[in-house]
Design an enzyme around this catalytic site. Structure first.
Site, PDB file in Angstrom:
ATOM      1  N   THR A  14      -5.293 -25.243 -11.378  1.00  0.00           N
ATOM      2  CA  THR A  14      -6.422 -25.490 -12.284  1.00  0.00           C
ATOM      3  C   THR A  14      -6.017 -26.346 -13.470  1.00  0.00           C
ATOM      4  O   THR A  14      -6.766 -27.227 -13.906  1.00  0.00           O
ATOM      5  CB  THR A  14      -6.968 -24.145 -12.819  1.00  0.00           C
ATOM      6  OG1 THR A  14      -7.541 -23.443 -11.735  1.00  0.00           O
ATOM      7  CG2 THR A  14      -8.007 -24.333 -13.896  1.00  0.00           C
ATOM      8  N   SER A  56      -3.164 -23.592  -5.598  1.00  0.00           N
ATOM      9  CA  SER A  56      -2.071 -22.702  -5.179  1.00  0.00           C
ATOM     10  C   SER A  56      -2.465 -21.791  -4.022  1.00  0.00           C
ATOM     11  O   SER A  56      -1.615 -21.151  -3.416  1.00  0.00           O
ATOM     12  CB  SER A  56      -1.514 -21.903  -6.356  1.00  0.00           C
ATOM     13  OG  SER A  56      -2.350 -20.829  -6.693  1.00  0.00           O
ATOM     14  N   THR A  87      -2.769 -20.549 -10.754  1.00  0.00           N
ATOM     15  CA  THR A  87      -2.525 -19.141 -11.120  1.00  0.00           C
ATOM     16  C   THR A  87      -2.664 -18.183  -9.942  1.00  0.00           C
ATOM     17  O   THR A  87      -2.099 -17.099  -9.954  1.00  0.00           O
ATOM     18  CB  THR A  87      -3.501 -18.675 -12.231  1.00  0.00           C
ATOM     19  OG1 THR A  87      -4.834 -18.799 -11.754  1.00  0.00           O
ATOM     20  CG2 THR A  87      -3.312 -19.480 -13.499  1.00  0.00           C
ATOM     21  N   ASP A  88      -3.438 -18.594  -8.912  1.00  0.00           N
ATOM     22  CA  ASP A  88      -3.777 -17.625  -7.858  1.00  0.00           C
ATOM     23  C   ASP A  88      -2.551 -17.080  -7.122  1.00  0.00           C
ATOM     24  O   ASP A  88      -2.512 -15.905  -6.768  1.00  0.00           O
ATOM     25  CB  ASP A  88      -4.763 -18.247  -6.861  1.00  0.00           C
ATOM     26  CG  ASP A  88      -6.135 -18.465  -7.484  1.00  0.00           C
ATOM     27  OD1 ASP A  88      -6.393 -17.881  -8.564  1.00  0.00           O
ATOM     28  OD2 ASP A  88      -6.950 -19.204  -6.900  1.00  0.00           O
TER      29      ASP A  88
END
Ligand code: ASP
Length: 333
Positions: A14, A56, A87-88
């Site tokens: 992101t 990710s 971040t995932d």
């Protein structure tokens, strides 16, 4: 004082995303990210490298190996490394790097953002600044820096999907905080004089989360197609018996075929203790399964991939699994 040299490794996420027809997708390189925070040059001398541009969701263990390989190749040139990442699956990559770059005396810092760097409201700039500050600090090892928190790489988990406070440290204290550009260290992780690098990962590891009534055929299928199965059970842990021998026989058949089985819990905090109840004690005593205790599921996955990249010998697998790496497991056998 001479400025530290930091390498910013771009991977997507992101933080580097722009809005397209079907939603956000990673477009910006690490060099373009830096244009948004020109004051970073007051913290350190920074260089950039772009490995790939992925959401990710699409990051795989082979990508962890590429990041680790880049750190290895450029280790002498830099005092610290920042990995800008989605971040995932950042907690999985943080765990993966903790096993592929062990005992690192230089900081390896993962960061990202919940909102893209080009948006008016964004956590990207603060997270990048904080990550670069930690990467210039001489703190040792693989860490995740997000919303002011410094989290050990083997202990991170994404616990919020939207707010800036996205990550928690599970069953371990924070390493420290970053406040107004200053680091408040709580714990100084131990390191070796030089890191031990690994490049082999075996992705044939599966995870099954139990739900009440789940058919044990799913476990049999996953065991057949993988070298290891992690079973996320309930509470302190146990295997169900819906019909005589169903799960027990399935797990035993997998173990007899040379597979690794790890029992863990789907409860986020405090970990497993199979010996407490008969439903766990029976398999713990009678089958050569492994138990995750206080480890995160992310760390269990990554540790098995690292171990099975080196050996499938049961004794060795067990020995390596229970040997702590970067404080990933505190409880004993
Ligand atoms: N889907 C994004 C990713 O993991 C989410 C993020 O970066 O926050 O790449």
């Amino acid at each position: 004082m001479e400025k530290k040299r930091v390498l910013l490794i771009g991977t997507g996420g992101t933080i580097a995303s722009e809005m397209g027809e079907n939603g956000l997708s990673p477009e910006l390189t690490s060099e373009q990210l830096l244009k948004y925070i020109p004051d970073i040059s007051s913290i350190c001398d920074i260089a950039c490298c772009q490995l790939f541009s992925l959401d990710s969701t699409n990051i795989q263990p082979k990508h962890w190996a590429r990041i680790a390989g880049t750190i290895r190749a450029r280790y002498r040139e830099f005092d610290g490394f920042v990995v800008a990442h989605g971040t995932d699956t950042m907690a999985y990559t943080a765990a993966g790097l903790s096993y592929l770059v062990q005992g690192c005396p230089k900081p390896v810092v993962l960061t990202g953002a919940q909102r893209p760097i080009g948006f008016e409201t964004t956590d990207s700039k603060q997270n990048l600044r904080d990550a670069v500050t930690v990467a210039s600090s001489g703190m040792a090892g693989v860490m995740l820096v997000f919303n002011g928190k410094i989290i050990l790489g083997t202990r991170a988990r994404k616990t919020r999907s939207k707010s800036f406070e996205a990550f928690s440290s599970i069953n371990y204290p924070l390493l420290g905080m970053v406040q107004d550009g200053r680091i408040i260290p709580y714990i100084r992780p131990e390191a070796r004089a030089v890191p031990q690098f690994y490049d082999a990962v075996n992705p044939r590891v599966a995870l099954m989360k139990l739900i009440p009534g789940a058919d044990c055929g799913a476990a049999a299928y996953l065991l057949e197609r993988n070298d290891a199965l992690i079973i996320e059970s309930f509470g302190v842990g146990g295997l169900p018996t819906y019909k005589a021998g169903d799960y027990y026989d399935t797990v035993k058949a997998g173990l007899d075929a040379g597979k690794t089985v790890v029992m863990t819990t789907q409860v986020e905090n405090e970990g497993s203790d199979l010996a407490v109840y008969h439903v766990g004690g029976a398999i713990k005593r009678n089958l050569p399964i492994l138990e995750a205790y206080d480890m995160t599921t992310e760390a269990v996955c990554a540790k098995l991939m690292w171990i099975l990249g080196q050996t499938t010998d049961r004794k060795w697998v067990e020995e390596l699994f229970y040997t702590p790496v970067a404080c990933d497991i505190l409880a004993g056998k």
